[in-house]
Design a protein around this motif. Structure first.
Motif, PDB file in Angstrom:
ATOM      1  N   MET B   1       0.844  -1.203   0.000  1.00 42.38           N
ATOM      2  CA  MET B   1       0.000   0.000   0.000  1.00 42.38           C
ATOM      3  C   MET B   1       0.875   1.248   0.000  1.00 42.38           C
ATOM      4  O   MET B   1       1.851   1.325   0.734  1.00 42.38           O
ATOM      5  CB  MET B   1      -0.849  -0.040   1.265  1.00 42.38           C
ATOM      6  N   GLN B   2       0.547   2.113  -0.843  1.00 42.43           N
ATOM      7  CA  GLN B   2       1.357   3.327  -0.947  1.00 42.43           C
ATOM      8  C   GLN B   2       0.726   4.441  -0.123  1.00 42.43           C
ATOM      9  O   GLN B   2      -0.479   4.576  -0.088  1.00 42.43           O
ATOM     10  CB  GLN B   2       1.405   3.772  -2.414  1.00 42.43           C
ATOM     11  N   VAL B   3       1.570   5.174   0.501  1.00 46.67           N
ATOM     12  CA  VAL B   3       1.061   6.333   1.221  1.00 46.67           C
ATOM     13  C   VAL B   3       0.884   7.420   0.181  1.00 46.67           C
ATOM     14  O   VAL B   3       1.823   7.844  -0.453  1.00 46.67           O
ATOM     15  CB  VAL B   3       2.064   6.758   2.286  1.00 46.67           C
ATOM     16  N   LYS B   4      -0.346   7.807  -0.005  1.00 45.74           N
ATOM     17  CA  LYS B   4      -0.683   8.612  -1.180  1.00 45.74           C
ATOM     18  C   LYS B   4      -0.487  10.100  -0.999  1.00 45.74           C
ATOM     19  O   LYS B   4      -0.820  10.645   0.023  1.00 45.74           O
ATOM     20  CB  LYS B   4      -2.158   8.370  -1.490  1.00 45.74           C
ATOM     21  N   LEU B   7       1.937  15.444   0.511  1.00 46.53           N
ATOM     22  CA  LEU B   7       2.666  16.677   0.468  1.00 46.53           C
ATOM     23  C   LEU B   7       4.145  16.641   0.335  1.00 46.53           C
ATOM     24  O   LEU B   7       4.744  15.833   0.733  1.00 46.53           O
ATOM     25  CB  LEU B   7       2.510  17.327   1.751  1.00 46.53           C
ATOM     26  N   TYR B 134       4.046  22.186   8.664  1.00 46.80           N
ATOM     27  CA  TYR B 134       3.908  21.287   7.511  1.00 46.80           C
ATOM     28  C   TYR B 134       4.004  22.057   6.195  1.00 46.80           C
ATOM     29  O   TYR B 134       3.997  21.463   5.124  1.00 46.80           O
ATOM     30  CB  TYR B 134       2.598  20.514   7.597  1.00 46.80           C
ATOM     31  N   PRO B 179       3.681  15.652   7.035  1.00 49.18           N
ATOM     32  CA  PRO B 179       2.528  15.338   7.890  1.00 49.18           C
ATOM     33  C   PRO B 179       2.194  13.854   7.958  1.00 49.18           C
ATOM     34  O   PRO B 179       1.088  13.437   7.682  1.00 49.18           O
ATOM     35  CB  PRO B 179       1.391  16.145   7.259  1.00 49.18           C
ATOM     36  N   GLN B 181       2.744  10.716  10.820  1.00 48.66           N
ATOM     37  CA  GLN B 181       3.217  10.556  12.182  1.00 48.66           C
ATOM     38  C   GLN B 181       3.649   9.122  12.416  1.00 48.66           C
ATOM     39  O   GLN B 181       3.006   8.182  11.978  1.00 48.66           O
ATOM     40  CB  GLN B 181       2.104  10.957  13.149  1.00 48.66           C
ATOM     41  N   ALA B 182       4.747   8.979  13.112  1.00 49.13           N
ATOM     42  CA  ALA B 182       5.307   7.652  13.349  1.00 49.13           C
ATOM     43  C   ALA B 182       4.983   7.189  14.761  1.00 49.13           C
ATOM     44  O   ALA B 182       4.899   7.995  15.677  1.00 49.13           O
ATOM     45  CB  ALA B 182       6.819   7.688  13.148  1.00 49.13           C
ATOM     46  N   GLN B 183       4.814   5.870  14.900  1.00 51.00           N
ATOM     47  CA  GLN B 183       4.585   5.314  16.229  1.00 51.00           C
ATOM     48  C   GLN B 183       5.775   5.595  17.135  1.00 51.00           C
ATOM     49  O   GLN B 183       5.641   5.755  18.342  1.00 51.00           O
ATOM     50  CB  GLN B 183       4.337   3.802  16.126  1.00 51.00           C
ATOM     51  N   PRO B 239       8.934   7.100   8.683  1.00 46.12           N
ATOM     52  CA  PRO B 239       8.389   5.849   9.217  1.00 46.12           C
ATOM     53  C   PRO B 239       8.656   4.707   8.244  1.00 46.12           C
ATOM     54  O   PRO B 239       8.533   4.881   7.033  1.00 46.12           O
ATOM     55  CB  PRO B 239       6.878   6.128   9.320  1.00 46.12           C
ATOM     56  N   SER B 241       7.037   2.132   7.396  1.00 42.29           N
ATOM     57  CA  SER B 241       5.944   1.705   6.532  1.00 42.29           C
ATOM     58  C   SER B 241       5.685   2.693   5.395  1.00 42.29           C
ATOM     59  O   SER B 241       4.960   2.399   4.468  1.00 42.29           O
ATOM     60  CB  SER B 241       4.672   1.509   7.357  1.00 42.29           C
TER      61      SER B 241
END
Lengths: 498, 422
Positions: B1-4, B7, B134, B179, B181-183, B239, B241
């Motif tokens: 899955m791509q983080v779409k 920005l 951001y 923008p 956020q990482a765990q 992150p 992922s």
């Protein structure tokens, strides 16, 4: 030509002048922007604010109610902003730090090519069904009366928080209401709210989502969905609109009896949430690439063989994605759609496990629906896709009709009482179509990456709740001439990535 | 899955005020005497900085000379988010625009010179965790131009001149929070750094002085595109992922720098008094959008290899007034004022150029230490009009890649220069 020495001497007045200039420059003080108008409550008063509602009001997220979610509930955010405009303390039934994971919730483990992988963080605070151990009671003052799972249909159900009743079921008993209700009390939610309203000066009211949401998220798979039981309709059915209107009116009458002002939020269109929009488009692309023309699904909740008409043929092109189509696949179908075309009973085992019936009955359950798990899943009428995995076009029609009727009812009540009104339906429509920006961040309704919806695909993230709070504040300010300040939504998180 | 489409699209970048005079990120500190007189210099000649202000007047500058100036620009910027909240201020960072010129008379009618100056630049560091993080957290944009000039007096009353201008050095450092956020809690941060290509431009000018009491001049400075090719992208706290959505290593960007038309007059009512009036038209409308392209991978999701952010700048006019008075044999005092229209439209203000209409006051002096050496001092104070934009404005303009709120800026610039004549 002058000598170097005299040059230095002659330079002195110049250096003095220069020094003055530098001094003035360095002393230049910080610019100041005047504070915008002081936050005031206008015609409203936030002395005691109470929040009436369901999971959304409680701060439910990631398929659970847990401490972080409670702390980021929209009523808590509203109260925090009200405090700058004369608002008083706001008490929430928070889980203790020792029981911070509450009912348990989902966390994101990884994002793989196949999709996001989640895991359950086990609950620490008690029961999620009438038969398991109860939650630790919270009997101090409660201003956030959000009760996850409650429907408008449930508000007058006696013993709603009393497990001692004759035969507690999901339709008659709510463990979250039990948590804030004294032992043995037969109080209904309405009675509790009425008692609290006596001392409240302001309320928010966002109730009724579950009267249609349960039906939708279960893919319209409940038997006898068009129920006639006005008092306690079965779970996952659509509440009758006359019943909805009567109960909503009664509740608002009680809330406004002492002259309190408030804000009513209406019911969003559930078909725009990631729970319904995540699986379908990927599935459609996969089926299209494999030239699979269509699928067979079970529809409704009535048992019987194909001859009874409970099978439905849907075409691949009719699966909804950005380009069109109508059929919606639920997020719960996600682990099983890859089995399409294979002989399998796994989806049915999952569906059966959700009923809570004894394992021994699985065979007769399959027989009742004439399911043959040796046939190709989704391709054969003998092994269709379970009804719970698809909210089909007909079911969506029922959802839309009910939602519109509920919203007409809520708007009429708000208008009659002169209350502020937050059109959540319109707002979430905008979110689904064009997203909503917050300080240079483009939030939208995409699962995981959109920032707005938590891992259950239904409930907002803290960011999502903050933006909702801002919309409610806008409605309050407009109606009551107040100047409650909005929140910086970016200070609240979206989905945290591993 | 791509983080779409996260920005960096809608990027930010390049540009900002921090230094004074002239809208946008133009820096009007190219001659210390001119600074003291409100930034005038087109309709008269003060010293060898005429190469910059009007090469047509340069030929009338007496004698050979060399000069240099250094300024200390002290910006003060505040921001208050839309709807209230605490006032946020920048970690104020001082920058040092400089200038230097040498001029030689070949004949009475022909003069050549070289110069170096910093007409564009900006350095801003917003506080950690500020509302618009951001969009932008830090910007450092520097440029150094060099010029070779020839000026010729057609008649004792009419001079023309031209300069070959080169963008000799430029670099950019832009940073923002991403923008996501990482765990793990670390803030995902992107930094883009790069050096500008060398680019050529020119300026031309003409000066006519019908009498000792009056002169009029016009000059033009060409546009230059500052171009960064193969700049470096540095990502921190990405992150795991989201790794596949942020793989780009390099970027290209072009920042159009405006051309400028100047018109000015010089009046000399008495031997001791000089008055100057200038009007400048800065053609910022060249700057319509800021477009990045990324190489070595994607930045922000599958297939995302570019970003575009609306600027839609407009041409900006500035009016300047200055005077100098010779107090004694050694001392000359100066004063001036200017009004500068913003090139940024309402609802388009970005954190890297929190521009607004500005008024400025200047003062300066020259102290001549004998015949051949002297010192120039200048001071400039500039106040930007307080400027607000609401989220509704940003939505209406399609500019939601920046932050809604109110900006207020002032800048103080003390400067000092020295000159030798021979």
């Amino acid at each position: 030509m002058t000598t170097p020495l005299s040059s230095v001497k002659n330079l002195r007045p110049a250096l003095t002048l220069l020094g003055l200039g530098l001094g003035a420059g360095l002393a230049g003080c910080q610019t100041d922007i005047a504070e915008p108008t002081t936050a005031v409550s206008g015609n409203a008063s936030f002395t005691r604010y109470i929040a009436i509602g369901n999971s959304l009001t409680a701060g439910y997220a990631d398929n659970g109610l847990y401490l972080e979610g409670q702390q980021n509930s929209y009523p808590s955010m509203l109260a925090q902003q009200f405090a700058q405009a004369g608002g008083g303390a706001f008490n929430q039934p928070l889980f203790t730090t020792a029981q911070a994971s509450g009912s348990g919730y989902l966390r994101l483990v990884s994002i793989t090519a196949a999709g996001p992988v989640t895991a359950t963080v086990p609950g620490s605070a008690g029961r999620i069904s009438p038969t398991s151990a109860p939650y630790t009671k919270y009997l101090s003052q409660v201003d956030n009366l959000g009760v996850p799972g409650i429907r408008m249909a449930d508000i007058q159900t006696a013993n709603y928080g009393n497990v001692q009743q004759a035969s507690p079921s999901a339709a008659t008993f709510n463990p979250y209401f039990e948590r804030i209700t004294p032992d043995g009390s037969n109080q209904s939610y309405f009675q509790r709210v009425k008692a609290e309203a006596a001392t409240a000066s302001f309320f928010s009211f966002w109730l009724g989502n579950n009267d249609v949401l349960g039906y939708a998220t279960s893919g319209g798979s409940a038997q006898n969905a068009s129920n006639t039981n006005l008092a306690t309709p079965p779970p996952n059915t659509i509440t009758r609109t006359d019943s909805f209107n009567t109960k909503a009116t009664r509740m608002i009458n009680a809330l406004t009896a002492n002259g309190a002002k408030g804000v009513i939020s209406n019911i969003p269109d559930v078909t725009g949430i990631p729970f319904f929009t995540t699986v379908g488009p990927v599935l459609k692309a996969t089926l299209t690439s494999r030239s699979v023309p269509g699928l067979v699904i079970l529809t409704g909740g009535n048992p019987g063989a194909a001859a009874t008409g409970n099978r439905k043929q849907i075409t691949t092109s009719d699966i909804r994605d950005a380009s069109g189509g109508r059929q919606l696949f639920t997020l719960t179908s996600s682990p099983f759609v890859s089995l399409i075309g294979q002989p399998t009973g796994r989806p049915w085992k999952f569906i059966y496990s959700q009923t809570g019936l004894p394992a021994a009955g699985f065979g007769s359950y399959l027989a009742a629906f004439a399911i043959d798990t040796t046939k190709q899943f989704g391709a054969s009428a003998d092994n269709p896709i379970p009804s719970a995995f698809v909210l089909d076009d007909v079911e969506q029609g029922l959802v839309a009709t009910a939602t519109t009727a509920y919203n007409t009812s809520l708007l009429n009540i708000a208008t009659a009482k002169g209350l502020a009104f937050f059109d959540a339906n319109q707002y979430f429509r905008t979110v689904a179509t064009s997203g909503i920006a917050s300080n240079a961040v483009n939030n939208n309704a995409a699962f995981i990456t959109g920032n707005l919806f938590s891992l259950d695909g239904v409930h907002p993230t803290p960011r999502g709740y903050a933006l909702v709070a801002n919309e409610i504040i806008r409605a309050i300010n407009a109606r009551y001439g107040a100047t409650v300040r909005p929140l910086d939504a970016n200070r609240y998180r979206g989905v945290l990535l591993p | 899955m791509q983080v779409k489409s996260i920005l960096l699209a809608g990027g930010t970048l390049l540009a900002a005020s921090s230094a004074a005079q002239a809208s946008g990120f133009q820096v009007g500190l190219s001659g210390q005497k001119n600074v003291g007189m409100g930034g005038t210099g087109t309709g008269l000649f003060l010293d060898h900085a005429a190469q910059f202000y009007n090469p047509g007047s340069f030929v009338f500058v007496q004698g050979n000379g060399i000069q240099g100036g250094l300024n200390l620009a002290i910006p003060r910027i505040s921001f208050r988010a839309d709807g209230g909240g605490a006032q946020e201020t920048l970690q104020n960072k001082n920058v040092f625009p400089f200038n230097g010129y040498a001029g030689f008379g070949i004949t009475e009618k022909f003069k050549v010179g070289v110069g170096v100056y910093t007409p564009f630049g900006s350095e801003l560091h917003y506080g950690s965790g500020w509302t618009g993080r951001y969009a932008l957290t830090d910007i450092n944009l520097r440029s150094v131009f060099a010029q070779a000039t020839a000026s010729y007096a057609i008649t004792p009353k009419l001079g023309i001149g031209a300069g070959l201008v080169v963008l000799a050095y430029g670099d950019v450092d832009l940073q923002r929070d991403v923008p996501l956020q990482a765990q793990s809690g670390g803030q995902f941060h992107a930094q883009l750094t790069g050096k500008a290509e060398r680019k050529l431009g020119y300026n031309v000018g003409i000066l006519y002085k019908p009498s000792d009491m009056f002169s009029i001049g016009a000059s033009y400075r060409s546009a230059v595109d500052a171009q960064v090719k193969g700049g470096n992208i540095t990502l921190t706290n990405r992150p795991a992922s989201a790794a596949s959505s942020f793989t780009a290593t390099n970027f290209d960007v072009t920042l159009p720098l405006p051309d400028v038309y100047n018109l000015g007059v010089g009046i000399h009512p008495t031997e001791k008094l000089t008055i100057a009036l200038d009007a400048n038209l800065v053609r910022w409308s060249r700057y319509q959008s800021l477009d990045f392209s990324y190489t070595g991978g994607v930045l922000g999701g599958a297939g995302v290899t570019s970003s575009s952010s609306t600027r839609r700048y407009q041409d900006a006019l500035a009016f300047r007034l200055g005077a100098q008075y010779k107090v004694g044999n050694n001392l000359t005092l100066r004063g001036g004022a200017f009004y500068d229209n913003s090139c940024v439209r309402d609802g388009y203000v970005t954190p890297e150029t929190p521009d607004a209409d500005r008024v400025g006051l200047t003062a300066g002096f020259t102290y001549a230490v004998g015949e051949h050496f002297g010192i120039d001092g200048s001071f400039l104070y500039e106040s930007f009009m307080q400027r607000s934009q609401s989220q509704a404005d940003l939505i209406a303009n399609g500019t939601t890649d920046r932050v809604a709120g109110t900006y207020k800026t002032t800048i103080s610039v003390p400067g000092v220069g020295v000159y030798f004549k021979f």
